[in-house]
Design a protein around this motif. Structure first.
Motif, PDB file in Angstrom:
ATOM      1  N   GLY A 122       0.809  -1.223   0.000  1.00  0.00           N
ATOM      2  CA  GLY A 122       0.000   0.000   0.000  1.00  0.00           C
ATOM      3  C   GLY A 122       0.837   1.266   0.000  1.00  0.00           C
ATOM      4  O   GLY A 122       2.069   1.224  -0.007  1.00  0.00           O
ATOM      5  N   PRO A 123       0.142   2.428  -0.003  1.00  0.00           N
ATOM      6  CA  PRO A 123       0.799   3.723  -0.199  1.00  0.00           C
ATOM      7  C   PRO A 123       1.898   4.049   0.821  1.00  0.00           C
ATOM      8  O   PRO A 123       2.936   4.597   0.457  1.00  0.00           O
ATOM      9  CB  PRO A 123      -0.342   4.733  -0.077  1.00  0.00           C
ATOM     10  N   GLY A 124       1.682   3.706   2.092  1.00  0.00           N
ATOM     11  CA  GLY A 124       2.674   4.037   3.119  1.00  0.00           C
ATOM     12  C   GLY A 124       4.019   3.383   2.805  1.00  0.00           C
ATOM     13  O   GLY A 124       5.079   4.016   2.871  1.00  0.00           O
ATOM     14  N   ALA A 125       3.972   2.100   2.434  1.00  0.00           N
ATOM     15  CA  ALA A 125       5.199   1.353   2.124  1.00  0.00           C
ATOM     16  C   ALA A 125       5.873   1.930   0.881  1.00  0.00           C
ATOM     17  O   ALA A 125       7.104   2.041   0.815  1.00  0.00           O
ATOM     18  CB  ALA A 125       4.862  -0.121   1.918  1.00  0.00           C
ATOM     19  N   VAL A 126       5.069   2.322  -0.108  1.00  0.00           N
ATOM     20  CA  VAL A 126       5.625   2.916  -1.335  1.00  0.00           C
ATOM     21  C   VAL A 126       6.329   4.238  -0.997  1.00  0.00           C
ATOM     22  O   VAL A 126       7.456   4.493  -1.442  1.00  0.00           O
ATOM     23  CB  VAL A 126       4.516   3.124  -2.392  1.00  0.00           C
ATOM     24  N   LEU A 127       5.687   5.061  -0.170  1.00  0.00           N
ATOM     25  CA  LEU A 127       6.296   6.349   0.209  1.00  0.00           C
ATOM     26  C   LEU A 127       7.591   6.134   0.987  1.00  0.00           C
ATOM     27  O   LEU A 127       8.572   6.865   0.789  1.00  0.00           O
ATOM     28  CB  LEU A 127       5.304   7.178   1.032  1.00  0.00           C
ATOM     29  N   ASP A 128       7.619   5.122   1.867  1.00  0.00           N
ATOM     30  CA  ASP A 128       8.852   4.828   2.621  1.00  0.00           C
ATOM     31  C   ASP A 128       9.998   4.479   1.670  1.00  0.00           C
ATOM     32  O   ASP A 128      11.109   4.973   1.808  1.00  0.00           O
ATOM     33  CB  ASP A 128       8.624   3.658   3.595  1.00  0.00           C
ATOM     34  N   LEU A 170      -1.789  -0.778  -8.469  1.00  0.00           N
ATOM     35  CA  LEU A 170      -1.074  -0.998  -7.227  1.00  0.00           C
ATOM     36  C   LEU A 170      -2.062  -1.476  -6.165  1.00  0.00           C
ATOM     37  O   LEU A 170      -3.098  -0.851  -5.969  1.00  0.00           O
ATOM     38  CB  LEU A 170      -0.387   0.300  -6.760  1.00  0.00           C
ATOM     39  N   PRO A 171      -1.722  -2.582  -5.484  1.00  0.00           N
ATOM     40  CA  PRO A 171      -2.639  -3.089  -4.470  1.00  0.00           C
ATOM     41  C   PRO A 171      -2.738  -2.158  -3.260  1.00  0.00           C
ATOM     42  O   PRO A 171      -1.737  -1.557  -2.856  1.00  0.00           O
ATOM     43  CB  PRO A 171      -2.025  -4.441  -4.063  1.00  0.00           C
ATOM     44  N   GLY A 172      -3.909  -2.021  -2.697  1.00  0.00           N
ATOM     45  CA  GLY A 172      -4.101  -1.247  -1.462  1.00  0.00           C
ATOM     46  C   GLY A 172      -4.256   0.249  -1.675  1.00  0.00           C
ATOM     47  O   GLY A 172      -4.141   1.034  -0.742  1.00  0.00           O
ATOM     48  N   TRP A 173      -4.520   0.676  -2.940  1.00  0.00           N
ATOM     49  CA  TRP A 173      -4.661   2.115  -3.226  1.00  0.00           C
ATOM     50  C   TRP A 173      -6.106   2.427  -3.578  1.00  0.00           C
ATOM     51  O   TRP A 173      -6.365   3.184  -4.501  1.00  0.00           O
ATOM     52  CB  TRP A 173      -3.744   2.533  -4.379  1.00  0.00           C
ATOM     53  N   LEU A 180      -0.371  11.924  -1.494  1.00  0.00           N
ATOM     54  CA  LEU A 180       1.030  11.553  -1.667  1.00  0.00           C
ATOM     55  C   LEU A 180       1.950  12.742  -1.466  1.00  0.00           C
ATOM     56  O   LEU A 180       3.097  12.596  -1.043  1.00  0.00           O
ATOM     57  CB  LEU A 180       1.244  10.995  -3.077  1.00  0.00           C
ATOM     58  N   VAL A 181       1.455  13.929  -1.815  1.00  0.00           N
ATOM     59  CA  VAL A 181       2.287  15.130  -1.733  1.00  0.00           C
ATOM     60  C   VAL A 181       2.701  15.356  -0.283  1.00  0.00           C
ATOM     61  O   VAL A 181       3.894  15.482   0.029  1.00  0.00           O
ATOM     62  CB  VAL A 181       1.524  16.338  -2.301  1.00  0.00           C
ATOM     63  N   GLU A 182       1.714  15.343   0.618  1.00  0.00           N
ATOM     64  CA  GLU A 182       2.022  15.557   2.021  1.00  0.00           C
ATOM     65  C   GLU A 182       2.845  14.385   2.576  1.00  0.00           C
ATOM     66  O   GLU A 182       3.825  14.585   3.287  1.00  0.00           O
ATOM     67  CB  GLU A 182       0.719  15.722   2.818  1.00  0.00           C
ATOM     68  N   GLY A 183       2.461  13.174   2.203  1.00  0.00           N
ATOM     69  CA  GLY A 183       3.154  11.974   2.697  1.00  0.00           C
ATOM     70  C   GLY A 183       4.632  11.989   2.355  1.00  0.00           C
ATOM     71  O   GLY A 183       5.485  11.646   3.178  1.00  0.00           O
TER      72      GLY A 183
END
Ligand SMILES: [Zn+2]
Length: 314
Positions: free
Chosen positions: A36-42, A77-80, A86-89
């Motif tokens: 999901g998005p959190g892991a992608v941003l990391d 992408l799974p979990g989106w 995303l900008v703030e993340g």
């Protein structure tokens, strides 16, 4: 001025540090996390730190519809499932200003500024990856549409009631020409008793999915099933691109993404051949070519997006 370009694909994330003349000064690549998005941003934040330099901003290209800085849908992408900020993340994680764009649009932007589409006023970009992305330059400027969703050649329907697409509808170009769909088609045919070298090649290369290099090897070996499924994809692309040409009359079609990088101008020629029958009035100037920047189109375009935003904001 240095900016960072990020190209998020269904399979890989590529991050590049880009200089004043759109040159890539350094890059880093990792598999796209499926959590999901959190892991992608990391992962993006780690890759941004890895490429180093002294960037003033980040441009982020993602495989989805982007409107007013938010990702509205990201089908591959799974979990989106819900809109994600995303900008703030990403600015929270990196301390840098972030601008967001669609991956096909930034890929074509890279090619238009510094690659195969340089100097052309009317261009269709077709990006072949896990899915099929696209972008447009019309009248000498990038065209995003009224809410950022223009250029989605992958979701032009070419077969009413056809194969199920990642977007939830049926018969889209991507349902035939996206690598994920081609892999699904191959596995269904293998279950039905057909044979192929694709799965062995995937395992030999240590890949989790049938990547562009796996397809390249199978096609080069004369694998019949690979040729058949790939041929169906190219045919679907031809119908979809033909429809776009009839509406927009562009004079250049740039084919990018992993498969274009591996197969080169042969792929552009094949797609041209499958498109021609569907074009009502082919322009004598119409050309098909592959992206000149290879893997870097998206990174260069995304970095340029960040550069423009930083200049506009300063
Ligand atoms: Zn679709």
């Amino acid at each position: 001025m240095q900016t960072v370009g990020v190209d998020v694909g269904g399979t890989n994330i590529e991050v590049g540090l880009v200089g004043d003349d759109h040159e890539v000064l350094g890059n880093a690549k990792r598999n796209t996390p499926v959590e999901g998005p959190g892991a992608v941003l990391d992962v993006i934040a780690e890759l941004v730190a890895e490429v180093g330099g002294d960037p003033v901003g980040i441009g982020l290209g993602i495989p989805g519809v982007v409107h007013e800085g938010r990702a509205l849908t990201v089908p591959n992408l799974p979990g989106w499932d819900d809109p994600v900020d995303l900008v703030e993340g990403l600015s929270d994680r990196t301390g840098l200003p972030v601008v967001l764009g669609n991956d096909g649009n930034v890929g074509l932007l890279g090619e238009w500024l510094h690659g195969a589409a340089k100097g052309h006023d009317d261009v269709l970009g077709v990006w072949l990856g896990t899915g099929v992305g696209g972008g447009l330059v019309l009248g000498g400027r990038p065209y995003l549409g009224s809410h950022g969703a223009a250029g989605e050649i992958g979701h032009v329907v070419v077969r009413d009631g056809g194969q199920l697409c990642g977007c939830g509808r049926r018969g889209c170009v991507e349902a035939y020409a996206g690598r994920r769909s081609m892999q699904t088609a191959v596995r269904a045919l293998v279950d039905a008793g057909r044979t192929t070298t694709l799965e062995e090649l995937r395992i030999d290369k240590g890949k989790e999915s049938m990547t562009s290099s796996v397809w390249e090897a199978a096609l080069a070996n004369g694998d019949e099933l690979a040729q058949e499924v790939f041929g169906t994809g190219v045919d679907a692309l031809g119908v979809g691109i033909g429809a776009v040409l009839n509406v927009l009359d562009v004079d250049l079609v740039v084919i990018g993404g992993g498969l274009a990088e591996k197969l080169g101008s042969d792929l552009a020629d094949r797609i041209e051949e499958s498109t021609t029958p569907w074009v009502m009035r082919p322009s004598p100037d119409l050309r098909f070519c592959v992206a000149a920047l290879g893997d870097d189109s998206g990174v260069v375009g995304a970095a340029a997006l960040s550069r423009s935003a930083v200049i506009a904001g300063s």
